[in-house]
Scaffold this motif. Structure first.
Motif, PDB file in Angstrom:
ATOM      1  N   ARG A  47       0.811  -1.227   0.000  1.00  0.00           N
ATOM      2  CA  ARG A  47       0.000   0.000   0.000  1.00  0.00           C
ATOM      3  C   ARG A  47       0.838   1.269   0.000  1.00  0.00           C
ATOM      4  NH1 ARG A  47      -4.323  -1.303   4.674  1.00  0.00           N
ATOM      5  NH2 ARG A  47      -2.445  -2.261   5.548  1.00  0.00           N
ATOM      6  N   LYS A  70      -1.320  -8.735   0.505  1.00  0.00           N
ATOM      7  CA  LYS A  70      -2.738  -9.089   0.492  1.00  0.00           C
ATOM      8  C   LYS A  70      -3.658  -7.869   0.391  1.00  0.00           C
ATOM      9  CE  LYS A  70      -6.188 -11.899   2.903  1.00  0.00           C
ATOM     10  NZ  LYS A  70      -7.288 -10.918   2.920  1.00  0.00           N
ATOM     11  N   PRO A  71      -3.420  -6.791   1.179  1.00  0.00           N
ATOM     12  CA  PRO A  71      -4.316  -5.632   1.062  1.00  0.00           C
ATOM     13  C   PRO A  71      -4.377  -5.068  -0.352  1.00  0.00           C
ATOM     14  CG  PRO A  71      -2.981  -5.448   3.041  1.00  0.00           C
ATOM     15  CD  PRO A  71      -2.430  -6.599   2.261  1.00  0.00           C
ATOM     16  N   SER A 127      -4.034  -6.718  -3.235  1.00  0.00           N
ATOM     17  CA  SER A 127      -4.890  -7.547  -4.095  1.00  0.00           C
ATOM     18  C   SER A 127      -6.347  -7.461  -3.663  1.00  0.00           C
ATOM     19  CB  SER A 127      -4.419  -9.004  -4.079  1.00  0.00           C
ATOM     20  OG  SER A 127      -4.518  -9.574  -2.799  1.00  0.00           O
ATOM     21  N   ASP A 128      -6.587  -7.306  -2.359  1.00  0.00           N
ATOM     22  CA  ASP A 128      -7.963  -7.221  -1.858  1.00  0.00           C
ATOM     23  C   ASP A 128      -8.693  -5.982  -2.375  1.00  0.00           C
ATOM     24  OD1 ASP A 128      -7.799  -9.586  -0.487  1.00  0.00           O
ATOM     25  OD2 ASP A 128      -7.496  -8.673   1.494  1.00  0.00           O
ATOM     26  N   ILE A 129      -7.973  -4.874  -2.510  1.00  0.00           N
ATOM     27  CA  ILE A 129      -8.632  -3.647  -2.975  1.00  0.00           C
ATOM     28  C   ILE A 129      -8.577  -3.504  -4.495  1.00  0.00           C
ATOM     29  CG2 ILE A 129      -8.344  -2.393  -0.819  1.00  0.00           C
ATOM     30  CD1 ILE A 129      -5.879  -1.081  -1.850  1.00  0.00           C
ATOM     31  N   GLY A 130      -8.012  -4.508  -5.153  1.00  0.00           N
ATOM     32  CA  GLY A 130      -8.071  -4.542  -6.611  1.00  0.00           C
ATOM     33  C   GLY A 130      -6.984  -3.789  -7.342  1.00  0.00           C
ATOM     34  N   HIS A 138      -5.122 -11.139  -7.842  1.00  0.00           N
ATOM     35  CA  HIS A 138      -4.894 -12.045  -6.708  1.00  0.00           C
ATOM     36  C   HIS A 138      -3.788 -13.044  -7.002  1.00  0.00           C
ATOM     37  CE1 HIS A 138      -8.026 -10.833  -3.882  1.00  0.00           C
ATOM     38  NE2 HIS A 138      -8.791 -10.603  -4.926  1.00  0.00           N
ATOM     39  N   HIS A 142      -0.594 -12.154  -5.204  1.00  0.00           N
ATOM     40  CA  HIS A 142      -0.585 -12.051  -3.744  1.00  0.00           C
ATOM     41  C   HIS A 142       0.323 -13.117  -3.128  1.00  0.00           C
ATOM     42  CE1 HIS A 142      -3.081 -13.276   0.058  1.00  0.00           C
ATOM     43  NE2 HIS A 142      -1.950 -12.695   0.392  1.00  0.00           N
ATOM     44  N   THR A 194      -1.799 -16.492   3.203  1.00  0.00           N
ATOM     45  CA  THR A 194      -3.032 -16.852   2.511  1.00  0.00           C
ATOM     46  C   THR A 194      -2.915 -16.709   0.997  1.00  0.00           C
ATOM     47  OG1 THR A 194      -3.871 -14.591   2.844  1.00  0.00           O
ATOM     48  CG2 THR A 194      -4.491 -16.251   4.477  1.00  0.00           C
ATOM     49  N   GLY A 195      -1.723 -16.395   0.528  1.00  0.00           N
ATOM     50  CA  GLY A 195      -1.479 -16.310  -0.906  1.00  0.00           C
ATOM     51  C   GLY A 195      -0.464 -17.355  -1.316  1.00  0.00           C
ATOM     52  N   HIS A 224       2.368 -11.898   5.949  1.00  0.00           N
ATOM     53  CA  HIS A 224       3.129 -11.718   4.708  1.00  0.00           C
ATOM     54  C   HIS A 224       4.471 -12.450   4.806  1.00  0.00           C
ATOM     55  CE1 HIS A 224       4.194  -9.687   0.943  1.00  0.00           C
ATOM     56  NE2 HIS A 224       5.418  -9.581   1.449  1.00  0.00           N
TER      57      HIS A 224
END
Length: 315
Positions: A203, A229-230, A232-235, A239, A242, A246-247, A266
């Motif tokens: 970010r 992750k944040p 990819s989550d906000i586009g 994904h 990521h 969790t990626g 991360h």
């Protein structure tokens, strides 16, 4: 102790993970005084690519019913060939779905995310990743047989050319449990899990419009791009880029993290990287504690300057 290896292909083409798995199987076979038999499903690449890394025998399974991936059907096909012997897999998404099913079919021990050649063969004992990559353990197989998955970029691809032979095996495996509705595959990009160098950002880049400098640096380094992750989550990024708990878990030789704070989730996906370089404007960013090299400063000034310097060095 017959040694088999699953040589995974993507649309018929072998990837680096297959060669690494064959290299690992060769090291096990050398300890056991045996040879390596590679199993591949519907390949189009030449078996010469597998002989190069130590596969003495290659069994190419031909089955139109296996055109679409199904872990259960692929496990049955591999089992038809391996017939209860020791099997080495790459630790890819597909192979990590097949291996547990084979272990259940045969009552074998399953050891995943293996890092090194086995310390012992009888019983089979080997070092593997544990606790999401934050630690290691020495796992011992108590069952009569063992199936292992080799962590990508851990053991390495090692040439060990042998004179090989090829067998084509026609099978008909029922694949009724899986129906593929669509299939999308990225092209023109390096595979994150196989990349030797990865440039990743978070970010701190402030918006997707600023990702051009990340891609420019990646192109200069011959690297794959990744994100937190944040992001990819906000586009801001797909994904598929990521990395983290969790990626995708990756282990490149060089991981460059730009504008990523370094949350533990991360780190779980990247802490197997050989060298980590962190660039962040916050000197208190947790990622600096895990970095081999750290740069405190504005990424919008550092990245363009770094990119130009690398280009100059590369000539």
């Amino acid at each position: 102790m017959a040694i088999f290896v699953y040589a995974e292909n993507i649309n018929g083409t072998y990837k680096k993970a297959a060669f690494e798995a064959v290299s690992y199987a060769k090291s096990v076979a050398d300890q056991a005084g045996d040879t390596v038999t590679a199993i591949s499903i519907n390949p189009t690449d030449s078996s010469d690519l597998l002989y190069k890394y130590g596969a003495t025998n290659v069994v190419n399974v031909k089955d139109e019913g296996l055109k679409n991936f199904s872990a259960k059907a692929y496990a049955q096909a591999v089992n038809e060939v391996a017939k209860g012997n020791t099997i080495v897999f790459p630790h890819t998404t597909d192979a990590s779905s097949i291996a547990p099913m084979l272990a259940i079919m045969n009552g074998f021990s399953l050891i995943t995310n293996v890092l090194e050649a086995p310390e012992n063969l009888a019983p089979f004992q080997v070092k593997r990743k544990a606790f999401s990559g934050k630690g290691f353990m020495h796992a011992k197989a108590d069952a009569a047989g063992v199936i292992v998955t080799v962590s990508q970029n851990a053991f390495g691809v090692k040439e060990n050319s042998v004179a090989g032979s090829e067998e084509v095996k026609e099978l008909t495996i029922a694949n009724e449990d899986t129906k593929v509705l669509s299939h999308e595959q990225s092209s023109g990009k390096l595979d994150l899990k196989e990349a030797d160098v990865v440039v990743s950002a978070g970010r701190g880049m402030k918006g997707p419009e600023n990702w051009g400098m990340i891609e420019d640096l990646a192109n200069t380094l011959g690297a794959a791009t990744a994100c937190s992750k944040p992001v990819s989550d906000i586009g801001w990024r797909p994904h598929s880029e990521h990395v983290g708990q969790t990626g995708k878990a990756i282990a490149p030789n060089l991981y460059v993290a730009i504008g990523i704070s370094g949350a533990i989730q991360h780190l779980a996906g990247v802490n197997s990287s050989k060298t980590i370089v962190v660039i962040n404007s916050d000197p208190e960013a947790p990622f600096f504690k895990s970095a081999d090299y750290g740069v405190v400063g504005d990424a919008f000034q550092i990245i363009p300057a770094l990119n130009e310097k690398i280009k100059a060095i590369k000539g």
